[in-house]
Design a protein around this motif. Structure first.
Motif, short mmCIF file in Angstrom:
data_model
loop_
_atom_site.label_atom_id
_atom_site.label_comp_id
_atom_site.label_asym_id
_atom_site.label_seq_id
_atom_site.Cartn_x
_atom_site.Cartn_y
_atom_site.Cartn_z
N SER A 115 0.84 -1.21 0.00
CA SER A 115 0.00 0.00 0.00
C SER A 115 0.87 1.26 0.00
CB SER A 115 -0.94 0.00 1.22
OG SER A 115 -0.19 0.09 2.42
N SER A 116 0.34 2.33 -0.58
CA SER A 116 1.12 3.56 -0.78
C SER A 116 0.70 4.70 0.13
CB SER A 116 0.96 4.04 -2.23
OG SER A 116 1.35 3.04 -3.12
N PHE A 117 -0.34 4.51 0.95
CA PHE A 117 -0.90 5.66 1.67
C PHE A 117 -0.90 5.45 3.18
CE2 PHE A 117 -2.37 5.82 -2.70
CZ PHE A 117 -1.91 7.08 -3.05
N GLU A 118 -1.08 6.57 3.89
CA GLU A 118 -0.83 6.58 5.35
C GLU A 118 -1.93 5.92 6.17
OE1 GLU A 118 -0.91 10.68 6.82
OE2 GLU A 118 -2.41 11.20 5.32
N TYR A 119 -3.13 5.81 5.59
CA TYR A 119 -4.27 5.29 6.37
C TYR A 119 -4.85 4.07 5.65
CZ TYR A 119 -8.06 5.67 9.79
OH TYR A 119 -8.92 5.43 10.83
N ILE A 120 -5.16 3.04 6.42
CA ILE A 120 -5.70 1.80 5.85
C ILE A 120 -7.16 1.64 6.27
CG2 ILE A 120 -5.49 -0.72 5.73
CD1 ILE A 120 -3.00 0.72 4.62
N VAL A 121 -8.05 1.49 5.30
CA VAL A 121 -9.44 1.14 5.59
C VAL A 121 -9.61 -0.32 5.18
CG1 VAL A 121 -11.87 1.62 5.12
CG2 VAL A 121 -10.23 3.52 5.19
N GLU A 122 -10.00 -1.15 6.13
CA GLU A 122 -10.13 -2.60 5.86
C GLU A 122 -11.60 -3.01 5.85
OE1 GLU A 122 -9.41 -6.88 8.05
OE2 GLU A 122 -8.16 -5.21 8.71
N ILE A 123 -11.99 -3.68 4.78
CA ILE A 123 -13.33 -4.27 4.73
C ILE A 123 -13.19 -5.71 4.24
CG2 ILE A 123 -14.58 -2.11 4.33
CD1 ILE A 123 -14.67 -2.88 1.35
N ASP A 124 -14.23 -6.51 4.38
CA ASP A 124 -14.21 -7.87 3.86
C ASP A 124 -14.67 -7.90 2.40
OD1 ASP A 124 -13.19 -9.06 6.07
OD2 ASP A 124 -15.07 -9.93 6.78
N GLY A 125 -14.34 -8.98 1.72
CA GLY A 125 -14.69 -9.12 0.30
C GLY A 125 -16.16 -9.40 0.05
N ASP A 126 -16.94 -9.48 1.12
CA ASP A 126 -18.40 -9.71 0.97
C ASP A 126 -19.18 -8.53 1.55
OD1 ASP A 126 -17.90 -10.07 3.65
OD2 ASP A 126 -18.25 -12.23 3.63
N ILE A 127 -18.57 -7.35 1.47
CA ILE A 127 -19.20 -6.13 2.02
C ILE A 127 -19.59 -5.19 0.88
CG2 ILE A 127 -18.61 -3.97 3.24
CD1 ILE A 127 -19.20 -6.14 5.24
N ILE A 128 -20.76 -4.60 1.01
CA ILE A 128 -21.19 -3.51 0.12
C ILE A 128 -21.21 -2.25 0.98
CG2 ILE A 128 -23.09 -2.61 -1.29
CD1 ILE A 128 -23.96 -5.60 -1.66
N MET A 129 -20.52 -1.22 0.52
CA MET A 129 -20.38 -0.01 1.33
C MET A 129 -21.45 1.03 1.00
SD MET A 129 -16.27 0.54 1.05
CE MET A 129 -16.27 0.29 -0.72
N HIS A 130 -21.95 1.69 2.02
CA HIS A 130 -22.76 2.90 1.85
C HIS A 130 -21.90 3.94 1.12
CE1 HIS A 130 -24.41 6.81 3.13
NE2 HIS A 130 -25.56 6.19 3.33
N LYS A 131 -22.51 4.82 0.37
CA LYS A 131 -21.75 5.76 -0.48
C LYS A 131 -20.82 6.68 0.33
CE LYS A 131 -25.40 9.27 -0.87
NZ LYS A 131 -24.72 10.33 -0.10
N ASP A 132 -21.12 6.90 1.62
CA ASP A 132 -20.26 7.75 2.45
C ASP A 132 -19.33 6.95 3.36
OD1 ASP A 132 -21.26 10.27 1.54
OD2 ASP A 132 -23.08 9.94 2.72
N PHE A 133 -19.17 5.67 3.09
CA PHE A 133 -18.39 4.80 3.97
C PHE A 133 -16.94 5.28 4.13
CE2 PHE A 133 -15.60 1.21 4.80
CZ PHE A 133 -16.24 0.54 5.84
N VAL A 134 -16.26 5.48 3.01
CA VAL A 134 -14.84 5.89 3.08
C VAL A 134 -14.75 7.28 3.71
CG1 VAL A 134 -12.81 6.51 1.70
CG2 VAL A 134 -14.09 4.42 1.17
N LYS A 135 -15.61 8.19 3.28
CA LYS A 135 -15.64 9.54 3.85
C LYS A 135 -15.79 9.49 5.37
CE LYS A 135 -18.70 13.59 3.82
NZ LYS A 135 -19.99 14.07 3.30
#
Length: 265
Positions: free
Chosen positions: A86-106
């Motif tokens: 990975s190239s960035f300072e913060y890691i967001v981890e989710i599972d491969g069977d997850i659907i994210m709400h549109k504001d999840f990363v935000k």
């Protein structure tokens, strides 16, 4: 507006391209995109590779595929390999069977704070809704959607999310399917423990080491909404062996394990 950390979204997967497709579609609709997405592939067959190649053609951010050979469940190893790349300072981890709400990363990025990790919960998509889900490639849900349970977890009220206090003990509500942390903290504790066997405990054991070095936890409630696609339970026959390791990590306040991410850095 505060400047948000740059982040890598990392997700493990294993031979379930239909679920991975919905996850990747939900990445594309994020109101704040991650800076890259890394698929940590624990030995999937060709179909997964073909799906990722198809998405790479017009994906809005770099989409990386980190794969190793299938040798039973080696999730800690493939996650370490992926986060090492990975190239960035913060890691967001989710599972491969997850659907994210549109504001999840935000939501994860706006709540991110030094010396702290975040963990959220998930809404369960039920087995009897799967045909509908995959046929319609459904990636948006709300409180009234069909085929879900734990509806209270579909409610997003950002100002209430700030009411949760920071914690210095591990919560039983911790789930690796929805969490985030600083890459440098992860490296400090040497990442996931590759001495764990089979399914389970890898996320909470790593988080215990973060707590042991003084990183606090915070629960994401009313933010960071995620929808978990039903699947049969994983084989839990070796969980008791992993629990021994986790209990030792807790009791002895272990902060660094011998077999972790340092092999790949």
């Amino acid at each position: 507006m505060q400047s948000l950390p740059k982040c890598s979204l990392v997700t493990p997967t294993y031979n379930w391209p239909k679920a991975l497709e919905l996850l990747l579609l939900s990445v594309k609709q994020q109101s704040v995109l991650p800076n890259e997405v890394i698929i940590a592939d624990d030995g999937s067959k060709k179909e997964t590779e073909e799906l990722i190649k198809k998405f790479q053609k017009d994906f809005p951010v770099p989409l990386h595929h980190v794969w190793h050979e299938d040798n039973k469940n080696q999730k800690p190893a493939i996650m370490n390999k992926a986060i090492a790349k990975s190239s960035f300072e913060y890691i967001v981890e989710i599972d491969g069977d997850i659907i994210m709400h549109k504001d999840f990363v935000k939501d994860h990025l706006t709540m991110a704070k030094k010396n702290m990790f975040l963990y959220g919960s998930r809404v369960n998509i039920q087995e009897n809704h799967l045909d509908n889900l995959f046929n319609n490639k459904q990636i948006t849900f709300n409180f009234f959607s069909k085929g879900i349970k734990k509806r209270g977890r579909t409610i997003r009220i950002p100002f209430l999310a700030n009411l949760h206090k920071e914690e210095d003990a591990r919560s039983s509500k911790l789930r690796g399917c929805n969490m985030s942390f600083w890459r440098e903290d992860f490296i400090k504790v040497n990442g996931f423990n590759e001495n764990l066997v089979g399914w389970g405990i890898d996320d909470s054991e790593m988080i215990q080491r973060l707590l042991n070095i003084g990183v606090k936890g915070k629960r994401l409630k009313f933010k960071g909404l995620a929808y978990h696609i039903y699947h049969k339970e994983q084989d839990r026959s070796l969980v008791h062996l992993n629990e021994v390791i986790e209990n030792e990590t807790t009791a002895k306040k272990i902060t660094f394990i011998e077999k972790g991410i340092n092999q790949y850095l």
